[in-house]
Design a protein around this motif. Structure first.
Motif, short mmCIF file in Angstrom:
data_model
loop_
_atom_site.label_atom_id
_atom_site.label_comp_id
_atom_site.label_asym_id
_atom_site.label_seq_id
_atom_site.Cartn_x
_atom_site.Cartn_y
_atom_site.Cartn_z
N VAL A 61 0.85 -1.19 0.00
CA VAL A 61 0.00 0.00 0.00
C VAL A 61 0.88 1.23 0.00
N GLN A 62 0.59 2.12 -0.94
CA GLN A 62 1.40 3.33 -1.05
C GLN A 62 0.51 4.53 -1.28
N LEU A 63 0.79 5.59 -0.54
CA LEU A 63 0.14 6.87 -0.76
C LEU A 63 1.17 7.85 -1.28
N GLN A 64 0.83 8.57 -2.32
CA GLN A 64 1.77 9.51 -2.91
C GLN A 64 1.12 10.87 -3.03
N ALA A 65 1.72 11.83 -2.33
CA ALA A 65 1.27 13.21 -2.46
C ALA A 65 2.13 13.90 -3.52
N SER A 66 1.50 14.72 -4.35
CA SER A 66 2.23 15.42 -5.39
C SER A 66 1.58 16.77 -5.65
N GLY A 67 2.27 17.59 -6.42
CA GLY A 67 1.71 18.88 -6.82
C GLY A 67 2.30 20.08 -6.11
N GLY A 68 3.24 19.84 -5.22
CA GLY A 68 3.86 20.95 -4.52
C GLY A 68 4.77 21.75 -5.44
N GLY A 69 5.28 22.84 -4.89
CA GLY A 69 6.18 23.68 -5.65
C GLY A 69 6.38 25.02 -4.98
N LEU A 70 6.98 25.91 -5.72
CA LEU A 70 7.24 27.27 -5.24
C LEU A 70 6.15 28.20 -5.78
N VAL A 71 5.55 28.94 -4.89
CA VAL A 71 4.48 29.85 -5.29
C VAL A 71 4.61 31.14 -4.48
N GLN A 72 4.18 32.22 -5.06
CA GLN A 72 4.21 33.50 -4.36
C GLN A 72 3.04 33.62 -3.39
N GLY A 116 -0.87 33.09 -4.07
CA GLY A 116 -1.05 32.16 -5.18
C GLY A 116 -1.81 30.91 -4.79
N SER A 117 -1.90 30.00 -5.74
CA SER A 117 -2.67 28.77 -5.55
C SER A 117 -1.87 27.56 -6.01
N LEU A 118 -2.17 26.44 -5.41
CA LEU A 118 -1.65 25.15 -5.83
C LEU A 118 -2.73 24.11 -5.59
N ARG A 119 -2.67 23.04 -6.35
CA ARG A 119 -3.54 21.90 -6.09
C ARG A 119 -2.68 20.67 -5.86
N LEU A 120 -2.82 20.10 -4.69
CA LEU A 120 -2.10 18.87 -4.36
C LEU A 120 -2.97 17.67 -4.67
N SER A 121 -2.31 16.59 -5.06
CA SER A 121 -3.01 15.35 -5.36
C SER A 121 -2.50 14.25 -4.45
N CYS A 122 -3.40 13.38 -4.06
CA CYS A 122 -3.05 12.20 -3.28
C CYS A 122 -3.53 10.99 -4.08
N ALA A 123 -2.58 10.15 -4.45
CA ALA A 123 -2.90 8.95 -5.19
C ALA A 123 -2.53 7.74 -4.35
N ALA A 124 -3.26 6.65 -4.54
CA ALA A 124 -3.03 5.45 -3.74
C ALA A 124 -2.91 4.23 -4.63
N THR A 125 -1.97 3.39 -4.29
CA THR A 125 -1.90 2.07 -4.89
C THR A 125 -2.14 1.05 -3.80
N GLY A 126 -2.98 0.07 -4.09
CA GLY A 126 -3.28 -0.95 -3.10
C GLY A 126 -4.32 -0.52 -2.08
N THR A 131 -8.25 1.59 -2.03
CA THR A 131 -9.30 2.36 -2.71
C THR A 131 -9.74 3.48 -1.78
N LEU A 132 -9.38 4.68 -2.12
CA LEU A 132 -9.50 5.80 -1.19
C LEU A 132 -10.94 6.10 -0.76
N ARG A 133 -11.90 5.79 -1.59
CA ARG A 133 -13.27 6.18 -1.22
C ARG A 133 -13.78 5.40 -0.01
N ARG A 178 -10.68 8.44 -10.28
CA ARG A 178 -9.21 8.42 -10.38
C ARG A 178 -8.56 7.90 -9.10
N ASN A 179 -9.38 7.48 -8.14
CA ASN A 179 -8.83 7.02 -6.85
C ASN A 179 -7.87 8.06 -6.28
N ALA A 180 -8.34 9.27 -6.21
CA ALA A 180 -7.49 10.37 -5.77
C ALA A 180 -8.25 11.30 -4.84
N VAL A 181 -7.50 12.01 -4.05
CA VAL A 181 -8.05 13.08 -3.21
C VAL A 181 -7.18 14.31 -3.45
#
Length: 124
Positions: free
Chosen positions: A1-12, A15-25, A27-29, A75-78
């Motif tokens: 089971v793996q959870l992966q957060a992504s979408g970070g970065g440098l912002v002023q 500003g805005s960002l959208r982070l994604s959480c994806a899972a393998t193994g 089902t997030l719902r 997409r099994n994502a949050v």
């Protein structure tokens, strides 16, 4: 089971960002999912959560009104939409679920490994 957060970065600031959480193994719902963050020198804290059954959301005082959590079951994502970002939002952000035996409610009782997280830096 793996959870992966992504979408970070440098912002002023502002500003805005959208982070994604994806899972393998996993089902997030079927789980409560929380977004956590850890700023330098501080403890990890839960800032947002969404319940499994009803999709009820909750937010910490520090992000309420600026951040929004949402599921994409197809997409099994949050996601965590972060608007009006402030310098104090700078942190490593993680997503986490509760365990299959928990009640699917917030706050999340973290279950499993945290993963690497995604770094959000808010700076001018």
């Amino acid at each position: 089971v793996q959870l992966q957060a992504s979408g970070g970065g440098l912002v002023q600031p502002g500003g805005s960002l959208r982070l994604s959480c994806a899972a393998t193994g996993r089902t997030l719902r079927y789980y409560a999912v929380g977004w956590f963050r850890q700023a330098p020198g501080k403890e990890r804290e839960e800032i947002s959560c969404i319940t499994s059954r009803d999709g009820i959301t909750s937010y910490s005082d520090s992000v309420r009104g600026r951040f929004s959590i949402a599921r994409d079951n197809a997409r099994n994502a949050v996601y965590l939409q972060m608007n009006s970002l402030k310098v104090e939002d700078t942190a490593v952000y993680y997503c986490m679920t509760d365990s299959p035996l928990d009640d699917g409610l917030c706050p999340v009782k973290p279950f499993g490994s945290w993963g690497q997280g995604t770094l959000v830096t808010v700076s001018s």
